[in-house]
Design a protein around this motif. Sequence first.
Motif, PDB file in Angstrom:
ATOM      1  N   ILE A   1       1.425   1.064  -3.566  1.00 45.17           N
ATOM      2  CA  ILE A   1       1.292   2.124  -4.561  1.00 45.17           C
ATOM      3  C   ILE A   1       1.317   1.485  -5.944  1.00 45.17           C
ATOM      4  N   THR A   2       0.249   1.698  -6.708  1.00 49.91           N
ATOM      5  CA  THR A   2       0.090   1.051  -8.006  1.00 49.91           C
ATOM      6  C   THR A   2       0.032   2.084  -9.116  1.00 49.91           C
ATOM      7  N   PRO A   3       0.987   2.068 -10.054  1.00 49.71           N
ATOM      8  CA  PRO A   3       0.938   2.998 -11.187  1.00 49.71           C
ATOM      9  C   PRO A   3      -0.111   2.559 -12.204  1.00 49.71           C
ATOM     10  N   ALA A   4      -0.541   3.488 -13.038  1.00 52.00           N
ATOM     11  CA  ALA A   4      -1.607   3.197 -14.011  1.00 52.00           C
ATOM     12  C   ALA A   4      -1.192   2.165 -15.049  1.00 52.00           C
ATOM     13  N   CYS A   5       0.108   1.933 -15.210  1.00 53.05           N
ATOM     14  CA  CYS A   5       0.571   0.949 -16.189  1.00 53.05           C
ATOM     15  C   CYS A   5       0.608  -0.469 -15.619  1.00 53.05           C
ATOM     16  N   ASP A   6       0.353  -0.611 -14.329  1.00 51.03           N
ATOM     17  CA  ASP A   6       0.459  -1.913 -13.665  1.00 51.03           C
ATOM     18  C   ASP A   6      -0.760  -2.781 -13.978  1.00 51.03           C
ATOM     19  N   PRO A   7      -0.566  -4.097 -14.153  1.00 51.28           N
ATOM     20  CA  PRO A   7      -1.707  -4.992 -14.422  1.00 51.28           C
ATOM     21  C   PRO A   7      -2.751  -4.988 -13.311  1.00 51.28           C
ATOM     22  N   ASP A   8      -2.352  -4.618 -12.079  1.00 52.74           N
ATOM     23  CA  ASP A   8      -3.299  -4.591 -10.967  1.00 52.74           C
ATOM     24  C   ASP A   8      -4.155  -3.328 -10.959  1.00 52.74           C
ATOM     25  N   TYR A   9      -3.800  -2.345 -11.764  1.00 49.70           N
ATOM     26  CA  TYR A   9      -4.592  -1.117 -11.850  1.00 49.70           C
ATOM     27  C   TYR A   9      -5.884  -1.448 -12.591  1.00 49.70           C
ATOM     28  N   PRO A  10      -7.048  -1.085 -12.036  1.00 52.02           N
ATOM     29  CA  PRO A  10      -8.330  -1.495 -12.654  1.00 52.02           C
ATOM     30  C   PRO A  10      -8.561  -0.889 -14.030  1.00 52.02           C
ATOM     31  N   ASP A  11      -8.887  -1.735 -14.993  1.00 54.79           N
ATOM     32  CA  ASP A  11      -9.147  -1.274 -16.367  1.00 54.79           C
ATOM     33  C   ASP A  11     -10.275  -0.260 -16.418  1.00 54.79           C
TER      34      ASP A  11
ATOM     35  N   GLY B   1      -8.963  11.765 -17.322  1.00 54.16           N
ATOM     36  CA  GLY B   1      -8.199  12.256 -16.181  1.00 54.16           C
ATOM     37  C   GLY B   1      -7.996  11.221 -15.095  1.00 54.16           C
ATOM     38  N   PHE B   2      -7.792   9.945 -15.490  1.00 55.65           N
ATOM     39  CA  PHE B   2      -7.615   8.901 -14.476  1.00 55.65           C
ATOM     40  C   PHE B   2      -6.308   9.116 -13.707  1.00 55.65           C
ATOM     41  N   PRO B   3      -6.256   8.706 -12.438  1.00 52.90           N
ATOM     42  CA  PRO B   3      -5.070   8.951 -11.611  1.00 52.90           C
ATOM     43  C   PRO B   3      -3.848   8.189 -12.126  1.00 52.90           C
ATOM     44  N   PRO B   4      -2.693   8.839 -12.220  1.00 55.02           N
ATOM     45  CA  PRO B   4      -1.469   8.135 -12.622  1.00 55.02           C
ATOM     46  C   PRO B   4      -1.060   7.056 -11.626  1.00 55.02           C
ATOM     47  N   VAL B   5      -1.414   7.257 -10.341  1.00 51.56           N
ATOM     48  CA  VAL B   5      -1.127   6.251  -9.313  1.00 51.56           C
ATOM     49  C   VAL B   5      -2.304   6.171  -8.350  1.00 51.56           C
ATOM     50  N   ILE B   6      -2.492   5.002  -7.772  1.00 52.33           N
ATOM     51  CA  ILE B   6      -3.423   4.840  -6.664  1.00 52.33           C
ATOM     52  C   ILE B   6      -2.684   4.121  -5.544  1.00 52.33           C
ATOM     53  N   THR B   7      -3.079   4.407  -4.317  1.00 52.10           N
ATOM     54  CA  THR B   7      -2.529   3.714  -3.161  1.00 52.10           C
ATOM     55  C   THR B   7      -3.658   2.931  -2.515  1.00 52.10           C
ATOM     56  N   THR B   8      -3.428   1.653  -2.254  1.00 53.66           N
ATOM     57  CA  THR B   8      -4.475   0.783  -1.733  1.00 53.66           C
ATOM     58  C   THR B   8      -4.016   0.069  -0.469  1.00 53.66           C
ATOM     59  N   LEU B   9      -4.974  -0.188   0.404  1.00 49.68           N
ATOM     60  CA  LEU B   9      -4.731  -0.974   1.613  1.00 49.68           C
ATOM     61  C   LEU B   9      -5.863  -1.979   1.738  1.00 49.68           C
ATOM     62  N   GLY B  10      -5.537  -3.258   1.550  1.00 46.93           N
ATOM     63  CA  GLY B  10      -6.558  -4.298   1.594  1.00 46.93           C
ATOM     64  C   GLY B  10      -6.518  -5.175   0.357  1.00 46.93           C
ATOM     65  N   ASP B  11      -7.667  -5.732   0.021  1.00 52.65           N
ATOM     66  CA  ASP B  11      -7.763  -6.701  -1.070  1.00 52.65           C
ATOM     67  C   ASP B  11      -7.949  -5.989  -2.421  1.00 52.65           C
ATOM     68  N   VAL B  12      -6.853  -5.857  -3.184  1.00 49.29           N
ATOM     69  CA  VAL B  12      -6.878  -5.154  -4.470  1.00 49.29           C
ATOM     70  C   VAL B  12      -7.735  -5.886  -5.500  1.00 49.29           C
ATOM     71  N   SER B  13      -7.919  -7.194  -5.341  1.00 53.66           N
ATOM     72  CA  SER B  13      -8.701  -7.954  -6.323  1.00 53.66           C
ATOM     73  C   SER B  13     -10.157  -7.486  -6.382  1.00 53.66           C
ATOM     74  N   LEU B  14     -10.627  -6.789  -5.347  1.00 54.83           N
ATOM     75  CA  LEU B  14     -12.002  -6.283  -5.355  1.00 54.83           C
ATOM     76  C   LEU B  14     -12.234  -5.306  -6.495  1.00 54.83           C
ATOM     77  N   LEU B  15     -11.163  -4.650  -6.942  1.00 53.27           N
ATOM     78  CA  LEU B  15     -11.288  -3.646  -8.001  1.00 53.27           C
ATOM     79  C   LEU B  15     -11.633  -4.262  -9.351  1.00 53.27           C
ATOM     80  N   SER B  16     -11.481  -5.577  -9.467  1.00 56.37           N
ATOM     81  CA  SER B  16     -11.823  -6.248 -10.723  1.00 56.37           C
ATOM     82  C   SER B  16     -13.226  -6.860 -10.674  1.00 56.37           C
ATOM     83  N   ARG B  17     -13.931  -6.655  -9.562  1.00 61.24           N
ATOM     84  CA  ARG B  17     -15.289  -7.183  -9.409  1.00 61.24           C
ATOM     85  C   ARG B  17     -16.313  -6.170  -9.914  1.00 61.24           C
ATOM     86  N   GLU B  18     -17.589  -6.567  -9.928  1.00 62.86           N
ATOM     87  CA  GLU B  18     -18.683  -5.654 -10.288  1.00 62.86           C
ATOM     88  C   GLU B  18     -18.964  -4.738  -9.097  1.00 62.86           C
ATOM     89  N   ILE B  19     -18.807  -3.437  -9.308  1.00 54.57           N
ATOM     90  CA  ILE B  19     -18.868  -2.468  -8.214  1.00 54.57           C
ATOM     91  C   ILE B  19     -20.053  -1.522  -8.407  1.00 54.57           C
TER      92      ILE B  19
END
Length: 361
Positions: free
Chosen positions: A70-80, A87-105
């Motif tokens: 569970i990643t809050p919006a203030c966390d460095p792992d939360y995608p910029d 209306g971005f989510p205050p929290v996201i829950t992830t299962l897997g490779d979180v680093s993908l969120l910093s790639r070109e999607i």
Amino acid sequence: MKINKLNNEELEIWLSLARTVGPVKFFSILRACGSLYEVLKYLNKLTNKDYGIQNAREEIKNAEKIGAKITPACDPDYPDILRNISGFPPVITTLGDVSLLSREIIAIIGGRNSSMNGRNFANKLALDLSQAGFIIISGLARGIDTAANSVIYKNYPTIAVTASGIDVVYPRENFDLYKKITENGGLVMTELPFATKPKPQYFPQRNRIISGLSLGVVVIEASKRSGSLITADFALNQGREVFAVSGFPLDSRCSGSNYLIKNGAKLIESADDIIESIRFSLPPQQKNLFNVEHYAVNQKQEKLQQAKYVIVDHINSVPVDIDELILASGLSANIALMALLELELENKIERSPGNKISLIF
């Protein structure tokens, strides 16, 4: 908002507030309180709170049991890129490779009732874009979404955003795909609490995340009533590129994607069309075109704001049927549904059984 890691106690408070109010109200309360410990005092004063610190603790524990985070919006792992949408989510829950969120999607979405040709093209497009270095994101739904996410079977990571809790697979027929994504370098994510079953109102919420994480959204075989058009509207409001694949005019499954093209979406025939648009800057002679597109985004946002005012004028504390409300308001279904979602995220309306809503006073 200050970007920093939260300790366990702070995360419990953050999550408790996030599960109690909508995203817009969440950040208003956070700013007003000034600190998470003042937020805790606020939570303790709520008379109708249905989600407390103990619930937050249990949710964190349950997520950890299956390897989710569970990643809050203030966390460095939360995608910029997601943090910068309305209306971005205050929290996201992830299962897997979180680093993908910093790639070109790139998002590939479309109808559930898709043709074999549509699914094959979605899968080829996903494969070609993956080979070019992009990460494909979709909604794990039947049809086009499944075809796009299935690129994981060719050993390319993909992201699936669900309209349910991180532990709930919908549709059930995609359980093997869900497992393949989470166990082979991909990522499944949601903003919803653990064990949440899918409901109709959760799908538009999911769609704004899909577009919000993407540089561009590709629509394949979508009817005019498809949720894919709502995603395309979100993408436009978020300043993302919108692409569409044309279809046979008499095929109702293509009426929505054809409509998008007629109204300014970029027609694509291959991955190269998307790569050129995303990766290469506009030449000087097209600067004016960019300004026109930027103006169109502002016009769309103003239209959405006006729709919210119209809806609020038509409702009160007595629940009314959403379809009847849309008819009475005179708004198009797409803009009305987007306005309803934003009002719900702002905690200004609430839903009742039977597809009804009412105003929160």
